[in-house]
Design a protein around this motif. Sequence first.
Motif, short mmCIF file in Angstrom:
data_model
loop_
_atom_site.label_atom_id
_atom_site.label_comp_id
_atom_site.label_asym_id
_atom_site.label_seq_id
_atom_site.Cartn_x
_atom_site.Cartn_y
_atom_site.Cartn_z
N ALA A 246 0.85 -1.19 0.00
CA ALA A 246 0.00 0.00 0.00
C ALA A 246 0.88 1.23 0.00
N LEU A 247 0.69 2.12 -0.95
CA LEU A 247 1.50 3.33 -1.04
C LEU A 247 0.82 4.45 -0.27
N GLU A 248 1.69 5.27 0.38
CA GLU A 248 1.15 6.49 1.03
C GLU A 248 1.03 7.56 -0.05
N ASP A 249 0.31 8.62 0.29
CA ASP A 249 0.30 9.77 -0.61
C ASP A 249 1.73 10.22 -0.86
N GLY A 250 2.01 10.62 -2.08
CA GLY A 250 3.32 11.18 -2.38
C GLY A 250 4.36 10.15 -2.72
N GLU A 251 4.17 8.90 -2.34
CA GLU A 251 5.17 7.88 -2.69
C GLU A 251 5.09 7.61 -4.20
N GLU A 252 6.23 7.49 -4.80
CA GLU A 252 6.28 7.34 -6.26
C GLU A 252 6.41 5.85 -6.60
N ALA A 253 5.50 5.37 -7.40
CA ALA A 253 5.39 3.93 -7.65
C ALA A 253 6.71 3.33 -8.11
N GLU A 370 9.86 -26.30 -7.49
CA GLU A 370 9.39 -26.51 -6.12
C GLU A 370 9.45 -25.20 -5.34
N ARG A 371 10.11 -24.21 -5.90
CA ARG A 371 10.35 -22.99 -5.12
C ARG A 371 9.11 -22.11 -5.05
N PRO A 372 8.63 -21.79 -3.82
CA PRO A 372 7.44 -20.96 -3.67
C PRO A 372 7.63 -19.63 -4.37
N GLY A 373 6.52 -19.04 -4.82
CA GLY A 373 6.60 -17.75 -5.48
C GLY A 373 6.11 -16.64 -4.58
N VAL A 374 6.58 -15.45 -4.84
CA VAL A 374 6.15 -14.28 -4.07
C VAL A 374 5.59 -13.26 -5.04
N ALA A 375 4.36 -12.78 -4.76
CA ALA A 375 3.74 -11.82 -5.68
C ALA A 375 3.17 -10.65 -4.91
N MET A 376 3.37 -9.45 -5.44
CA MET A 376 2.93 -8.24 -4.75
C MET A 376 2.14 -7.36 -5.69
N VAL A 377 1.04 -6.82 -5.16
CA VAL A 377 0.28 -5.83 -5.92
C VAL A 377 0.44 -4.48 -5.25
N MET A 378 0.80 -3.48 -6.02
CA MET A 378 0.93 -2.13 -5.44
C MET A 378 -0.42 -1.44 -5.54
N VAL A 379 -0.80 -0.78 -4.43
CA VAL A 379 -2.08 -0.07 -4.42
C VAL A 379 -1.85 1.38 -4.03
N ARG A 380 -2.21 2.28 -4.94
CA ARG A 380 -2.07 3.69 -4.63
C ARG A 380 -3.36 4.15 -3.95
N PRO A 381 -3.25 5.24 -3.20
CA PRO A 381 -4.46 5.74 -2.53
C PRO A 381 -5.59 5.98 -3.52
N LYS A 382 -5.27 6.43 -4.72
CA LYS A 382 -6.35 6.82 -5.62
C LYS A 382 -6.85 5.67 -6.49
N ASP A 383 -6.23 4.50 -6.33
CA ASP A 383 -6.60 3.38 -7.20
C ASP A 383 -8.04 2.95 -6.99
N GLY A 384 -8.53 2.20 -7.93
CA GLY A 384 -9.91 1.72 -7.84
C GLY A 384 -10.10 0.74 -6.69
N TRP A 385 -9.02 0.09 -6.31
CA TRP A 385 -9.11 -0.91 -5.24
C TRP A 385 -8.85 -0.26 -3.89
N ASP A 386 -9.72 -0.55 -2.91
CA ASP A 386 -9.42 -0.21 -1.52
C ASP A 386 -8.61 -1.36 -0.94
N VAL A 387 -7.55 -1.04 -0.21
CA VAL A 387 -6.59 -2.06 0.24
C VAL A 387 -7.30 -3.22 0.93
N GLY A 388 -8.16 -2.87 1.89
CA GLY A 388 -8.81 -3.94 2.65
C GLY A 388 -9.59 -4.86 1.72
N GLU A 389 -10.34 -4.23 0.85
CA GLU A 389 -11.20 -4.98 -0.08
C GLU A 389 -10.35 -5.94 -0.91
#
Lengths: 766, 789, 302
Positions: A246-253, A370-389
């Motif tokens: 989750a990005l704060e305001d002002g953080e650059e993606a 066999e190696r587990p994968g790690v995946a991350m989605v970046m969410v900006r404050p203004k994005d369509g997705w609310d973090v919790g959701e």
Amino acid sequence: MRKIDCGISETVDQASPTVSWENLRLDKLWLRVISLMQSGTHPRPVQTLALKDRKILDNRKHLIVSAPTNSGKSLIGWLTLFQILKSGKRAILLEPLRALAREKTDEIESIAKDLGEILGKPIKVKISTGDYRIEDELMGDPPPGGELIVATPERLEALLRNPMNLPWFETIGAVCVDEAHLLGSQRRGATLEYLLTTFLTMVTPPRLVLLSATLGGTEALEQWLSPCDVIRVTERQPPLEKWIIALEDGEEANQVAIATAKDILPDPTAQLLIFVYQTKSAQSLAKQISEELGVDGRAYHAQMSQQQRESVRQGFLSGDCRVMVTTTALALGMNLPASHVVIRDNTFPGVGRLGAGELLQMMGRAGRGERPGVAMVMVRPKDGWDVGELAAALRAEQLPELGSAFEWQWGQEKVPQGTTQVAALLSRWQVEGATQEKLTSFLGHSLGGRALVGQVPVALRWLESQRLAYEDPEQGTYHLTVLGRRATRAVLPLPVAAGYAQLLRDLMTVDPQDKLLADWKPLDHLLVLDLLSERSPHLRRYSAKLKLQVDGWCEHYPEQVPLLFRKWMRGDEAHSRTVEILGSLGLEAQDAGRAQRAGYLAMFRVMVLGMRSQGLSHSSISQQYGIKGLEGIEERWRDELLWLLSGISKLLEIRSFYYHLKEDCQADFKRVKRVKQYFRQIRFQTYALQEQLKYCSPLGTLLGEIRRVAPRHFPKIGIQSIRRLENAGITDLKTLSNLNTEELVTLGIQKRWVQQIQMYIAQRRR
Amino acid sequence: MISNPAKASANKARSSDQQTILDSGLLTIGFNCVLQMPTGSGKTWLAEQAIENVLLRNQRAIYLTPLRALASELGERWHQRFAGRTVGIFTGDYKAQAMSYQRSQLLIMTPEKLDACTRSWRSHWHWLPDVDLIVVDELHLLGDPHRGARLEGTLMRLIRLNPFVRILGLSATLGNRQELADWLNGVEYGSSRRPIPLSWQVVRYKRAQEKPELLLREAQRAVEAGGQTLVFVQSRRRAEELANALKDSGLRAAHHHAGLDHTVRKQVESAFRSGEVSVLVATATLEMGLNLPVRQVILYDLQTFDGVDFVPLPVNSVWQRAGRAGRPGLDSSGEVVLIAPKWDGQVEHYAKGQFEAIRSGLSQVNGLAEQIITEVASGLCRTQTQLEHVFAQSLAAKQHRLASVSETIGAMLQAEMLQETEFEGQPRLRATRLGYVAVRHMLSPQTVLLFKQILETAFLETYCELSFLDLLMVAASSADCQPLIPVDFEALEDLNQGLAQEPSTLLGLSCGELVDLLQADGKRLLAIFHTALIARTWTRVGATFQVADEHGCYAFEVERLRESMERLLMAMVEIATAVAHPDSPEPDWVTPREKVKILAHMVSKGLDEQTVTLTLVPGIGAKMARQLQQANIADIEDLALAAPNQLTDLPGIAQKRAGQWVEAAEEMVDCHSSAYRYRESLPVGKVTGTRWSPDMADVDPYRLRRALSLKVQGQDGGVYRITGGLDPHRVKLGTGQFSCDCPDFSKGHLCKHILAVRLFRGERNLEELVAALSESGSGLDLFQLWIGA
Amino acid sequence: MAQRSLKTRRGELSFPAYVPVTTFGKKYPLDDLIRPYLHRLAPAAMVSYYYAQEMSPETSLRLPTLVDSGGFAALFEGSRLRQQKGLGVLEINRDDRTEQLHPKTVLEFQEEIADVAFTLDFPIPPELDTKEAKRRQRLTIANAHWALDNRRRRDLPLYACVQAWDVESARSCAKQYANGGFEGIAIGGLVPRARNLELVLGIVRAVREEIGDLPLHVLGLGHPNSLTQLFEAGVDSVDSSSYVRYAASGKLWGQSHQRIEEPTPTDRLHLALCNLATATGKTLPLSSSQMLFSTLRMSGTS
């Protein structure tokens, strides 16, 4: 920024190592096949489920295999296909992208021989995607030989438009659809669904095997395909850690992305895949990463040429390239063994947010062996997705429902929905024609049946209004007009065909002397197509400067200037009558100003293509006219136009317009003959233009012809030789024919090519 | 789609008969049916209803018509009428493009074509069983001496192969309608009611030369009344002469006969339809089929040539012809005018219309033999019992006139057309190779036997070599040679000279031998010579019209003769193979087989024995051969010697081809196929003319000879009736003076009729003359043959 | 009660129906003569799986075609019935090569050419011991359910085959099909029991009780004498080749004392068509039947 853990999707029962292929109670035959394809492996859960529990090789139901990426679906697909090959029928693998098709073909060709021995039948593998680049084949060509065929849905659908090919379809025993979840996609879904409907309604339907990413409910699909087995595995293998950043305001993606990369890369075995929305940002981000982290980071996107992309892939597979930045558009079919995935953009301006399913689809690319994968989605404050959701959605792995593409409702289409399918059917049934009932009952068998059936009358009306189809009142059947038939056979987008034809009809109406047809220019084709095409690239904004440059070019090469531009579009807003042209082409009306600007932009693009086809390099053009990234976009652009041109050339024939001439223009025999003559000229223009565009050379036409007359199944002269000639300032046949063997060789052209050239010249002399 | 019957019939008011037939359902109930209705009373329309009824049920129908011309006419008509259904025409007309039996729902065929299909029924099994109805037009053809037996056999085979097929027989003239219906286990309907009644009128003449005036008068009357006239005469020549005569007297007249080729005939017919021509003088050709209603029909000749002699017209043909009279809606009655001599009382009975009964052709051994072999060869019968059963169903059997099956089988075994084999202890009949030849080529057994016998002798006594003309004569002498072109007395001299120049072995034989060998005599033998000679000329000239006027026949005939001869010679080749001598003769000797083969080639291509050798070279066809001939490359040797560029000057020959040809030619010449291989070195035949003693100036030998061929009917009151010529005449003996009513006499000649009477009265000096005539030298005397002395 | 019937791809097959058996290939040439006429006289035709192999587009029938499973081959010398993954598979030694009859191969083939298909069943001859009998029934049932489960062609009606050794076993077998979703039920293996008409009718009644209103077919029993009783007992359709077997020996149904001496191919054809017409209650065209009887009258009686 904060990281939110969204859980791990794991295999509940780790495929216990004790399970081995032998435990699956398969016939020896299949064990041999498996060891041939992937020796030293153990059955993955989905495979065990399919082969052991569901005995898919013993029954003959249709099949839906829904499982995450890298879970071993494709083996299941292969086995079902091989089984059909063994029974002596044809097997087809459908891949959504030409690149993927190529990949699979290579994969199987390498083992085809041994496979043939095991199955007791020689297996010829053929690829068929209607792409001249891959196999020198066009959409309209007859069906390929071979027992195992890798094709795109579009190509197969094109085949169905020609009644002559129907017997070939009877020989198909099984069809495996890769990435079957595309059924739901706006752009590709319709064709695929139409194709499957055809198979299901055949007298003896081939076995259908749908390989799909994990899906939500499949009831509708099962119903449609019944009798049908569903092999469903949601658990991932290997497991996958899911995170939200989750990005704060002002953080650059980009900064966050780079930081994340920085954490990951110390592990020498780690490789990172970053998804971004736009091509531009892919390039820039890749650049930044390479600079700031001193690793080999590369961009990978649709606007790169085939070779460019291939080299990047190889780099990543070999491990030299640690970070790949790619566009979400390519998430599909990206079979790259990344350990980590970062999705930078989850919401696109104008389009909205991606569904959880699509996101998971991309995240799923993480993880290797066999190696587990790690995946991350970046969410900006203004994005369509609310973090919790989103976090909730990712934890719940809420999967996409698969629906019919025809159930989509989208407004701004030029052609009523389903029209393409109706036209295709009329073309398939061209001999007997089709009543509305017949069409309805066929489309009624489709997945989105109800939605589509309602469309039939609308579609028919549109086709009639565009003079692509007509009704036979006696029989109450519908048939394609000559125009319509040629258009559908050439797989031209209907609006393009219709618009193009309407324009020509208007020209004939206004000009009984056919002067206009007489001085129609090659570039006119490009101009019309550019106006009609929805995918013309954006090279530059409109500006007074651009107008000047265009006009300047036109002064300089008067003989090349398209008729339409000269007569209608040229000049400033006050004078330009571009609107009329757009009207003829059936494009929605604009105010004079916008029309005129659109006209100039189109002319600008045409001009660029014109220069390319004369052999000017992108660099020089880009410099002279200040165009960015021409090299990247140009190839796809030309491909599209080549395809359209070859289609158009099929329309440019007197019979397509005979009715108009006789009935509307009251043309006498003399005029008909004249027009016929002009159409001939115009048609040849398109041929020449195609070759020139294909090889970006004034000698393109020549090259094309040389290749045509050269003995078949022999290596043929290539573009390099032509370049050498150009560099030597040879740009036409005459000068070329004056050179003797030695001279040609000294120009650096291989002996055998020289022979081919001279063979051709000799023929021309006759 | 098919138009509904109501609409179709709307344009044409139905006659009460048509209505009754429709109402009675005769056309649709399961029974076979024989319909006898006068010409022009709408039989075809009824057939149409029956056919439509079948097509609507998606079954097949066959329409059988003996006339090719009519077939194509109906084809066009029904193509319209039954739009949406496939109408196929199968007449064996080699010009017509091949149609698919299976795809045709309505098949218009000639009896011969259908015969061929039923003979090889296995290869037609994909469509024969779907036939529901067969309409047999001109059913009286069953009685035809040539085609009758075959038609009967064909129909019997068809209904046995397809029990569901219904027969609808149509004719205007049947003497035994009921009998035919019974034979078919069917029903019958007959009506003599004509839409327009016929009014019969006999116009008498004293002397034959009055006939043209009478004709003119009658015709004029009709034309002035605003009608047209159809005149039937007995010979083509007469048709032309009269037509011209009428033209001269200002009538718009034309002539029509089988001699004219298809297109010309069509023109004449349409000219007549359109009214451009008001008087049409025709031969029997127009008797059947073509629908040309006129106000008036004139029968100019009431006699016809039956191949041997002139006999009175049968009632059937008179009515077939008379039937054309009376135009619906225009004439209150159709005029029929018979032109007959005053004293001839018999003509009156024609008007009564008592038709002759149709007699089955299977009463003739030959007809039966052909059918027996066909049954066996096509695998439908294997034993005598079976054959007995089958033919017990024949019309002949019904009429108790069936020739003995067992005897015929015996004869066929004797003749090695059939052979007996054992199968599971049972005796079984099989067709021999010869038998199959007969069946495949649709030849009557005696033809095959004739060929066999002659070829065998030709083998046994290799010294006796047959010339091309000989072979052609053999072919012409077969019953299956159509047409056999008769020779007129006037043309005998030409024929004589023509034959005199031809190399021939047969013509070297004595008359008796020849008669035995070819089983023909008199005028028939002459016709054989004539026909053979025409065919021979064709091989030299290769242009039908040229041949036609060299021999005073018609191009159309030559064309048909070519077809027929080709077929016969092909069969002959196979027979030659069958009887081939075991030990192969030395290469230079041309075996009869090879000779026949090359002749067949010559006939089909119209090339002489020299030029034909060119076509032995692969790639050279008839046309090219003729081209080369023009370029002085007349045969294979010339070609072998030619320089390629000599050829390339000709249009359409590329360097490459030329080279290949020359090479090929060289090779072939090396192995014995030389141009001289087929050149004939035989002596010419010994055909002679009679030396005439000059001591009876007033008696003209020609007339005397022709007198011999006349019949004197005996006298009443010094009046003799003479028949046997074109017209009957009367010779009166008054006061030692003979007078005759013939035009010849009126011109002051001593006419043949008077001579006939004098012979009849036994004048010695005349008889001596005749004796002088008869003692001809060795070899043939054509005049003798004509006379039949 | 309304006219009972079964919908097939080639039209309605209405009951009660006598379905003539026809064959392809060299063995019975007479069938080739009869075939083009079948559609005029019969509502459908039965082709055995074995002969259907010889079928070609040209020879294919123009009426609904029933294709059985060829399971009767279980009775042949040297054929073995094996259980494979719960299904019954037949190994047949035909001219020294073994071919395998798997429910899958059968269904696959039927989907291609049949308008009505019968599941792969295994006849139980009277003398067979109970254990083997039970096994055969079990596998027959398994095959039936498998076939229904794997049918891809949607317009292909499927008949489940009952195989049994007595009334009760038949009943229990039928029970297991009753609500399985089959379009029809067929009873096989009755031919060797035909003599015992009581047993046959008993079995039929039992099955009919179990399967309610489903169409019921009896395989291989079509002798005119038993027809009516079978239909009364609740059978909807039967198939048989007796009509042609009679004809081959020159006989006519109902006049079996009379026979044509040395019948010609066409005589045989006519006899067969007459027999068929009698069985299906159709009529031949009057003229041709008259002709036929004259043939008969002609022939000496023996």
